[in-house]
Design a protein around this motif. Structure first.
Motif, mmCIF file in Angstrom:
data_model
loop_
_atom_site.group_PDB
_atom_site.id
_atom_site.type_symbol
_atom_site.label_atom_id
_atom_site.label_comp_id
_atom_site.label_asym_id
_atom_site.label_seq_id
_atom_site.Cartn_x
_atom_site.Cartn_y
_atom_site.Cartn_z
ATOM 1 N N PHE A 169 -20.217 31.168 -4.386
ATOM 2 C CA PHE A 169 -21.642 31.341 -4.652
ATOM 3 C C PHE A 169 -21.896 31.419 -6.151
ATOM 4 C CE2 PHE A 169 -21.855 32.417 -0.173
ATOM 5 C CZ PHE A 169 -23.085 31.892 0.180
ATOM 6 N N PHE A 170 -20.963 32.020 -6.887
ATOM 7 C CA PHE A 170 -21.087 32.049 -8.349
ATOM 8 C C PHE A 170 -20.826 30.672 -8.942
ATOM 9 C CE2 PHE A 170 -18.203 31.939 -12.028
ATOM 10 C CZ PHE A 170 -19.099 32.264 -13.045
ATOM 11 N N ALA A 171 -19.706 30.040 -8.558
ATOM 12 C CA ALA A 171 -19.305 28.777 -9.183
ATOM 13 C C ALA A 171 -20.305 27.662 -8.890
ATOM 14 C CB ALA A 171 -17.912 28.382 -8.703
ATOM 15 N N THR A 172 -20.795 27.571 -7.642
ATOM 16 C CA THR A 172 -21.770 26.536 -7.330
ATOM 17 C C THR A 172 -23.103 26.813 -8.023
ATOM 18 O OG1 THR A 172 -22.260 27.732 -5.274
ATOM 19 C CG2 THR A 172 -20.773 25.845 -5.126
ATOM 20 N N ALA A 173 -23.441 28.097 -8.204
ATOM 21 C CA ALA A 173 -24.661 28.432 -8.939
ATOM 22 C C ALA A 173 -24.566 27.970 -10.383
ATOM 23 C CB ALA A 173 -24.914 29.937 -8.875
ATOM 24 N N VAL A 174 -23.372 28.111 -10.989
ATOM 25 C CA VAL A 174 -23.174 27.609 -12.349
ATOM 26 C C VAL A 174 -23.354 26.092 -12.384
ATOM 27 C CG1 VAL A 174 -21.484 27.311 -14.208
ATOM 28 C CG2 VAL A 174 -21.677 29.507 -13.040
ATOM 29 N N GLY A 175 -22.788 25.397 -11.396
ATOM 30 C CA GLY A 175 -22.952 23.951 -11.328
ATOM 31 C C GLY A 175 -24.409 23.544 -11.175
ATOM 32 N N LEU A 176 -25.137 24.290 -10.345
ATOM 33 C CA LEU A 176 -26.556 23.998 -10.161
ATOM 34 C C LEU A 176 -27.336 24.245 -11.453
ATOM 35 C CD1 LEU A 176 -27.976 23.010 -7.598
ATOM 36 C CD2 LEU A 176 -28.780 25.346 -7.230
ATOM 37 N N PHE A 177 -26.961 25.301 -12.175
ATOM 38 C CA PHE A 177 -27.613 25.599 -13.458
ATOM 39 C C PHE A 177 -27.390 24.456 -14.445
ATOM 40 C CE2 PHE A 177 -27.899 27.395 -17.681
ATOM 41 C CZ PHE A 177 -29.026 28.218 -17.595
ATOM 42 N N LEU A 178 -26.154 23.967 -14.512
ATOM 43 C CA LEU A 178 -25.879 22.843 -15.415
ATOM 44 C C LEU A 178 -26.608 21.584 -14.958
ATOM 45 C CD1 LEU A 178 -22.033 23.288 -16.059
ATOM 46 C CD2 LEU A 178 -23.958 24.118 -17.412
ATOM 47 N N GLY A 179 -26.779 21.439 -13.632
ATOM 48 C CA GLY A 179 -27.488 20.280 -13.113
ATOM 49 C C GLY A 179 -28.958 20.271 -13.509
ATOM 50 N N THR A 180 -29.539 21.467 -13.722
ATOM 51 C CA THR A 180 -30.937 21.509 -14.172
ATOM 52 C C THR A 180 -31.075 21.117 -15.636
ATOM 53 O OG1 THR A 180 -30.773 23.858 -14.795
ATOM 54 C CG2 THR A 180 -31.442 23.349 -12.528
ATOM 55 N N ILE A 181 -29.969 21.185 -16.382
ATOM 56 C CA ILE A 181 -29.991 20.822 -17.803
ATOM 57 C C ILE A 181 -29.650 19.351 -17.994
ATOM 58 C CG2 ILE A 181 -28.989 21.304 -20.066
ATOM 59 C CD1 ILE A 181 -28.400 24.134 -19.083
ATOM 60 N N ALA A 182 -28.606 18.884 -17.275
ATOM 61 C CA ALA A 182 -28.131 17.510 -17.447
ATOM 62 C C ALA A 182 -29.128 16.518 -16.844
ATOM 63 C CB ALA A 182 -26.768 17.342 -16.797
ATOM 64 N N ARG A 183 -29.271 15.372 -17.483
ATOM 65 C CA ARG A 183 -30.138 14.308 -16.988
ATOM 66 C C ARG A 183 -29.342 13.143 -16.403
ATOM 67 N NH1 ARG A 183 -32.981 17.720 -16.696
ATOM 68 N NH2 ARG A 183 -34.928 18.201 -17.789
ATOM 69 N N SER A 184 -28.030 13.188 -16.529
ATOM 70 C CA SER A 184 -27.179 12.125 -15.992
ATOM 71 C C SER A 184 -25.791 12.700 -15.744
ATOM 72 C CB SER A 184 -27.104 10.940 -16.957
ATOM 73 O OG SER A 184 -26.491 11.336 -18.178
ATOM 74 N N MET A 185 -24.971 11.957 -15.016
ATOM 75 C CA MET A 185 -23.610 12.407 -14.725
ATOM 76 C C MET A 185 -22.755 12.532 -15.985
ATOM 77 S SD MET A 185 -23.295 13.258 -11.612
ATOM 78 C CE MET A 185 -21.506 13.327 -11.479
#
Length: 376
Positions: free
Chosen positions: A269-285
């Protein structure tokens, strides 16, 4: 409440279908928990194994021959006798990692108490074998000389009898440690990449706009991505532990795998939340990949899996105690290596849950803001 849970469930199943349709990400999951774990366990050996050694015996005595015979498998290959003039060319060509040079009159000088020198030439380009093998060679030579002298004359026994007991990994086999740590490191890596990629993929495919016009809350959208990706990783971890680590690598698991999986789900739940947070910043892979390097690589390196937290500077160790990854590595090693139960690891479980909940709350806040911006 029931409507919200139903939305989260069905959105999660949509995430699973989308993930299984992405062959690159599925291939990454399979590779990370199979080939990567096996290669890390078997290719990064940190123990001495079949090191090549040659001997220049200028004494040709009983003691020199006894020392030569003491270098045996599995630590050393059978010693090869060479002349002194061959030392430099053979070591330069990489033929031998160690060359032992026993001087003339070595046995006579030992019995006379003159403390003669034995030269051990080491090719330090094989760094791990060079460091460990030098210590092994010193121990072998000292043992054989002590035995030879003790047989020749009466000697007083040592005042202390040192007995070494190695717990959890009695043979100090690197694969036992690296195999499990490969799985632990892959959990953080894939949790961040999969969760972040799920959000970036929605944006790139234009399906985020479809979600925004549906009667769904940002919380429901975020939680569906978290549980779906966490489920895939948890299943992959279980399969890797049973099939790759236990069956293929033959690494004994001391503790309860279900207890470890329960802690892993909590950490996800922590690690995927970090990934989701980065996904809100990144505009591409590609941007997500760069952000992953900045965040996940330090987390894996400093969490205690590669180097003990106690060996780090005090200020850095203090900071890392606030990272759930440090507590995750701690309870993972306690359970899988030492057979610890819940009564031992519950403080680490509590720390992961508390810090993970805080990160998840911050991520959901950021996710709502990103959704609102996209909707505007």
């Amino acid at each position: 409440m029931m409507r919200s849970l139903s939305n989260i469930f069905w959105l999660g199943t949509k995430e699973l279908r989308s993930l299984f349709g992405d062959l690159v990400l599925i291939g990454l999951v399979i590779y990370s928990f199979t080939v990567a774990v096996i290669s890390q366990a078997q290719s990064s050996s940190q123990e001495l194994h079949r090191a090549s050694i040659a001997v220049v015996d200028e004494d040709n005595s009983e003691l020199s021959r006894r020392i030569t015979r003491a270098f045996q498998l599995p630590y050393f290959q059978s010693p090869v006798y060479i002349s002194q003039g061959q030392i430099e060319p053979l070591m330069n060509s990489g033929r031998f990692t160690f060359v032992l040079d026993i001087p003339p009159n070595f046995q006579r000088d030992v019995l006379a108490g003159r403390k003669p020198s034995v030269q051990v030439n080491v090719d330090a380009t094989a760094m791990i074998q060079a460091g460990i093998g030098s210590g092994y060679a010193l121990q072998i030579i000292n043992t054989e000389v002590a035995w030879f002298v003790a047989r020749a004359e009466t000697s007083t026994p040592a005042p202390v009898n040192l007995v070494t007991r190695i717990a959890f990994n009695p043979n100090v086999t690197t694969a036992w440690f690296e195999g499990v740590m490969g799985i632990i490191n892959s959990v953080t890596m894939l949790a961040i990449i999969l969760a972040g990629a799920a959000l970036v993929r929605e944006r790139e495919h234009g399906t985020m706009d479809h979600l925004l016009v549906m009667p769904l809350s940002p919380f429901e959208i975020a939680m569906s991505k978290i549980w779906a990706n966490a489920l895939v990783i948890a299943v992959a971890v279980a399969i890797a532990l049973y099939l790759v680590v236990r069956w293929y690598l033959q690494v004994p698991i001391m503790g309860s795998i279900p207890l470890f999986l329960g802690g892993t789900v909590l950490y996800l739940f922590f690690a995927t939340a970090v990934g989701l947070f980065l996904g809100t910043i990144a505009r591409s892979m590609p941007q997500l990949g760069l952000l992953y390097i900045l965040v996940a690589v330090p987390i894996n390196m400093l969490s205690g899996g590669m180097t003990p937290v106690e060996s780090q500077p005090v200020w850095l160790a203090t900071i890392m105690k606030a990272s759930p990854s440090t507590h995750f590595v701690s309870f993972a090693q306690s359970i899988l290596y030492r057979g610890a139960g819940f009564d031992v690891v519950w403080p680490q479980f509590l720390a992961v849950a508390a810090i993970g909940a805080l990160v998840l709350a911050l991520t959901l806040r950021r996710f709502r803001a990103a959704i609102a911006t996209a909707g505007a």
